[in-house]
Write an enzyme that holds these catalytic residues in place. Structure first.
Site, PDB file in Angstrom:
ATOM      1  N   CYS A  69       0.833  -1.205   0.000  1.00 27.08           N
ATOM      2  CA  CYS A  69       0.000   0.000   0.000  1.00 27.08           C
ATOM      3  C   CYS A  69       0.871   1.259   0.000  1.00 27.08           C
ATOM      4  CB  CYS A  69      -0.900   0.014   1.226  1.00 27.08           C
ATOM      5  SG  CYS A  69      -1.941  -1.444   1.412  1.00 27.08           S
ATOM      6  N   ARG A 110       4.473   0.706  -6.147  1.00 28.31           N
ATOM      7  CA  ARG A 110       4.451  -0.164  -4.978  1.00 28.31           C
ATOM      8  C   ARG A 110       3.426  -1.290  -5.126  1.00 28.31           C
ATOM      9  NH1 ARG A 110       6.777   2.031  -0.372  1.00 28.31           N
ATOM     10  NH2 ARG A 110       5.306   0.959   0.986  1.00 28.31           N
ATOM     11  N   TRP A 131      -3.382  -2.355  -1.610  1.00 28.90           N
ATOM     12  CA  TRP A 131      -3.016  -3.671  -2.134  1.00 28.90           C
ATOM     13  C   TRP A 131      -3.732  -4.688  -1.260  1.00 28.90           C
ATOM     14  CZ3 TRP A 131       0.209  -8.089  -1.068  1.00 28.90           C
ATOM     15  CH2 TRP A 131       0.655  -8.777  -2.215  1.00 28.90           C
ATOM     16  N   ASN A 142      -0.883   1.303   5.982  1.00 32.34           N
ATOM     17  CA  ASN A 142      -0.063   0.365   5.217  1.00 32.34           C
ATOM     18  C   ASN A 142       0.465  -0.678   6.187  1.00 32.34           C
ATOM     19  OD1 ASN A 142       1.776  -0.988   3.587  1.00 32.34           O
ATOM     20  ND2 ASN A 142       3.336   0.600   3.755  1.00 32.34           N
ATOM     21  N   GLY A 143       0.156  -1.949   5.936  1.00 33.32           N
ATOM     22  CA  GLY A 143       0.604  -3.020   6.820  1.00 33.32           C
ATOM     23  C   GLY A 143      -0.508  -3.999   7.102  1.00 33.32           C
ATOM     24  N   GLU A 182      17.168 -15.749 -11.821  1.00 28.21           N
ATOM     25  CA  GLU A 182      16.732 -14.361 -11.923  1.00 28.21           C
ATOM     26  C   GLU A 182      16.048 -14.098 -13.260  1.00 28.21           C
ATOM     27  OE1 GLU A 182      16.144 -10.236 -11.270  1.00 28.21           O
ATOM     28  OE2 GLU A 182      16.244 -12.027 -10.017  1.00 28.21           O
ATOM     29  N   LYS A 204      12.172 -12.858 -13.788  1.00 27.99           N
ATOM     30  CA  LYS A 204      11.780 -11.675 -14.552  1.00 27.99           C
ATOM     31  C   LYS A 204      10.702 -12.016 -15.579  1.00 27.99           C
ATOM     32  CE  LYS A 204      13.848  -8.722 -12.496  1.00 27.99           C
ATOM     33  NZ  LYS A 204      13.404  -9.561 -11.417  1.00 27.99           N
ATOM     34  N   GLU A 236       7.416 -12.747 -13.839  1.00 27.76           N
ATOM     35  CA  GLU A 236       6.911 -11.539 -13.182  1.00 27.76           C
ATOM     36  C   GLU A 236       6.152 -10.635 -14.145  1.00 27.76           C
ATOM     37  OE1 GLU A 236       9.338  -9.468  -9.621  1.00 27.76           O
ATOM     38  OE2 GLU A 236      10.550  -9.914 -11.374  1.00 27.76           O
ATOM     39  N   HIS A 273      18.517 -35.369 -13.337  1.00 26.20           N
ATOM     40  CA  HIS A 273      17.817 -35.759 -12.111  1.00 26.20           C
ATOM     41  C   HIS A 273      16.350 -35.334 -12.141  1.00 26.20           C
ATOM     42  CE1 HIS A 273      21.528 -37.068 -10.118  1.00 26.20           C
ATOM     43  NE2 HIS A 273      22.091 -36.005 -10.688  1.00 26.20           N
ATOM     44  N   LYS A 303       6.112  -3.548  -5.336  1.00 32.54           N
ATOM     45  CA  LYS A 303       7.545  -3.250  -5.362  1.00 32.54           C
ATOM     46  C   LYS A 303       8.169  -3.476  -3.998  1.00 32.54           C
ATOM     47  CE  LYS A 303      11.331  -1.607  -7.232  1.00 32.54           C
ATOM     48  NZ  LYS A 303      12.052  -2.417  -8.227  1.00 32.54           N
TER      49      LYS A 303
END
Length: 695
Positions: free
Chosen positions: A2, A33, A89, A116-117, A569, A573, A576, A592, A690
């Protein structure tokens, strides 16, 4: 997560439309964010009237809703006003106008709050308040905060000495979890109280004249039983029938001197409260960061900072700082998206990470933030890297060179799993916490866990003044500049370089490693030019994304050694931003299990650069082609051993431990182009934020 933004003006004439524009523009700066809805609260025309507007979707949808309010006089001016706004969010309840912030205490909007939280005990609070007759209208945890404020006010109506700060202290005392909150009330017009615990919050200050001092005094308070009451102040009668208790008013211990004019009278002033500096930099660069359990009260131009508890060992002043970022750094400029801009900024961002720290003539690295702690780190029995997501991959990418240069055992830990396992940590351990924002909740909790056990804690962040940079013993700022796109790009390469620099400095007492260190430093010197060479093949990568990968549903990325982290990574990406399933695979594990996925229809990217493991990766290539796989090979320029029958992405060759900085950039660009081809929001992927400020 948020985003919070608030704007207060005092003795500065501003019309309502401008106030709304400032609030919505502040929210736009916080869009990166991650959010699913937005809202704001401003003063109405009537006495004790607060207008709340909330909308699902982007901030633009909220702006449209505001424009439709034709009955409101948007040209009315205010010489004193406070408004607040929020991007949500969803964590409790689906995205909807009702669940969006600001939340209110009652239909009259007596108390409004943005948060926020996550409040972990909101169910217990809600149960108590419902029994007291308070009706809830949303599914959120935040509404319990607003209702609790109303309950305390109703319980203390006879107490004329109850201040807004005291009321908020009573609220905060009952909350468990992480939060940054801003309160507004019709009972305290033109006042705002802000507080935080675990989630970031800062205050920007704008005045026509220079501030008199560069700090604000902290006013320590306490409960009635903790100290004798000053003369003339009576204890609040206990009219509460639950465990809720309100702190009694305390006399001010010290005066905040920063915001008065030379003759001691109030002056024109504007305040900007935000979750992130990017929301205030266009208005002012003068900011103050709140610490956990700080309670900031703004009234009649004065900012006063209180503590929830007195004598808790926290500094008695809060420094006023100057932001280093520029507005242009958080604008897209000529680029279509922030992610694209940040990928192309990497030749400069890696230089900024090294600037003033690497002497290429003497082959020396000097990290001022670690200097006093180098002997302690060298004596440790192990180094533990703790991070999440992309930051974790930067730790994985540099673990091998740490072990090689320092000969100290190194482990890498995902912060959430580290906490779940209650991992044993000892006083002679060194724990390195990596976070772009410096506010990642799991990483902060892991750091506090290690601090309690006496380990030396080192922070590696991109944000000056963040929780990790403040609470760790020492650390390194990566100086990558603001990163707005949710998918991290330039912060990854700067973290990578910062960790390599730490390894070099730790090993400078080992003469046997001198040649190796010099090779790495020479590689760092050539790095910006090499990155530019990789960026020059962007058109080729765009065609590859369009012609080969765009229609695929899945993608495997393989490599080993220093390139294993690049595979992970790169896969992150792609998933995402383009929502394509992608998986990073250690090539040594191919037989394997993962080899079962390979056939002529499975797209594969194989990272095969000239290092000590080249023959082993070539073996993996042969296994893939034997199953009719047609891998795209990321290889070095001039590698003639790879035939023309293979699709290749060629990058410059550098020293093995830095090669991952060049092989990751084609994968960043591929993920960007795949997202553009899919028509999705590149900078703000669905369901992601973010800065992850909750567990």
């Amino acid at each position: 997560m948020c985003g919070i933004f608030a704007y207060l003006n005092y003795l500065t004439e501003v019309d309502r439309q401008t106030i709304a524009d400032i609030l919505t523009n502040g929210l736009k700066r916080l869009e990166y964010r991650g959010y699913d809805s937005a809202g704001l609260a401003i003063d109405g025309d009537g006495d004790k009237e607060v207008l709340i507007y909330k909308q699902v979707g982007k901030v633009a949808a909220l702006q449209k809703l505001i424009e439709e309010q034709k009955s409101i006089n948007w040209q009315r001016t205010f010489t004193a006003h406070c408004g607040m706004a929020h991007t949500r969010w969803a964590t409790h309840g689906q995205p909807s106008p009702t669940n969006s912030h600001p939340h209110r205490s009652d239909p009259k909007n007596e108390f409004t709050v943005v948060h926020n939280g996550i409040i972990t005990n909101y169910r217990e609070l809600k149960l108590v308040l419902e029994k007291k007759g308070y009706a809830f209208e949303s599914e959120t945890d935040t509404e319990a905060i607003a209702k609790l404020a109303k309950y305390i006010w109703d319980s203390q109506k006879g107490n004329k000495q109850l201040t807004f700060t005291d009321l908020v202290k009573g609220v905060v005392k009952e909350l468990e979890g992480a939060f940054a909150m801003i309160f507004k009330s019709v009972h305290f017009p033109n006042e705002v109280v802000a507080t935080r615990r675990g989630s970031p919050l800062l205050i920007g200050v704008k005045t026509p004249k220079k501030l008199k001092v560069d700090f604000v005094d902290v006013e320590f308070g306490g409960l009635a039983e903790e100290r004798e009451l000053p003369s003339g102040v009576e204890a609040v009668p206990s009219s509460l029938n639950s465990s809720l208790e309100v702190p009694v008013p305390q006399l001010r211990r010290s005066e905040s001197r920063a915001f008065l004019s030379e003759d001691g009278t109030p002056q024109q002033i504007e305040y900007f409260l935000a979750s992130d500096p990017s929301a205030v930099v266009e208005h002012t660069k003068t900011v103050l960061y709140l610490l956990d359990d700080d309670i900031a009260h703004i009234r009649d131009s004065e900012l006063r900072i209180h503590r929830l508890r007195r004598d808790d060992g926290i500094s008695s002043i809060r420094s006023i700082q100057t932001l280093e970022i520029e507005l242009a750094e958080i604008m897209k400029g000529s680029f279509d998206h922030f992610m694209q801009k940040e990928i192309y900024e990497q030749p400069d961002s890696v230089v900024n990470t090294m600037r003033g720290r690497v002497n290429f003539d003497t082959h020396k690295v000097t990290l001022g933030g670690l200097k006093s702690y180098l002997p302690t780190i060298r004596r440790c029995r192990r180094i533990v890297f703790i991070a999440c997501g992309t930051s974790y991959h930067s730790a994985l990418a540099t673990r091998a060179i740490f072990e090689e240069l320092t000969e100290i055992p190194v482990s890498t830990e995902l912060a959430s799993d580290f906490l779940d396992r209650k991992t044993p940590i000892f006083r002679d351990d060194v724990c390195v916490f990596i976070s772009q924002s410096g506010e990642t909740a799991d990483t902060i909790l892991a750091m506090r866990y290690c601090l309690e056990r006496g380990a030396l804690c080192v922070g590696v962040t991109n944000t000056v003044g963040s929780s990790i940079s403040r609470e760790s013993h020492c650390g390194v700022h990566i100086n990558a500049g603001p990163e707005i796109g949710v998918a991290s790009t330039k912060a990854y390469t700067s973290q990578y370089i910062a960790l390599v620099m730490i390894a070099i400095q730790l090993s400078e007492d080992r003469t046997s490693m001198t040649a190796r260190r010099n090779e790495i430093i020479d590689g760092l010197h050539a790095l910006p030019g090499h990155i530019k060479e990789v960026l020059a093949i962007d058109q080729e990568l765009q065609r590859l994304a369009k012609d080969v990968l765009h229609k695929e549903k899945s993608l495997l990325i393989m490599g080993r050694g220093f390139q294993n982290a690049t595979c992970l990574e790169g896969a992150l990406k792609i998933k995402e931003v383009s929502y394509m399933h992608s998986e990073g695979i250690l090539a040594g594990e191919l037989k394997h299990g993962p080899l079962a996925l390979v056939d002529e229809n499975m797209p594969v990217i194989l990272i095969m650069t000239r290092d000590s493991l080249y023959p082993k990766v070539r073996s993996a290539l042969e296994q893939v082609t034997a199953r009719k796989g047609q891998p795209i090979i990321i290889c070095n320029k001039g590698d003639d051993a790879i035939g023309t029958e293979n699709k290749t992405i060629r990058v410059p060759q550098t020293i093995d431990c830095l090669q991952g900085l060049l092989t990751i950039i084609p994968l960043q660009l591929l993920s960007y182009h795949l997202a553009c081809l899919a028509g999705v929001d590149v900078d703000f992927p669905r369901n992601l934020a973010k800065s992850v400020t909750v567990e």
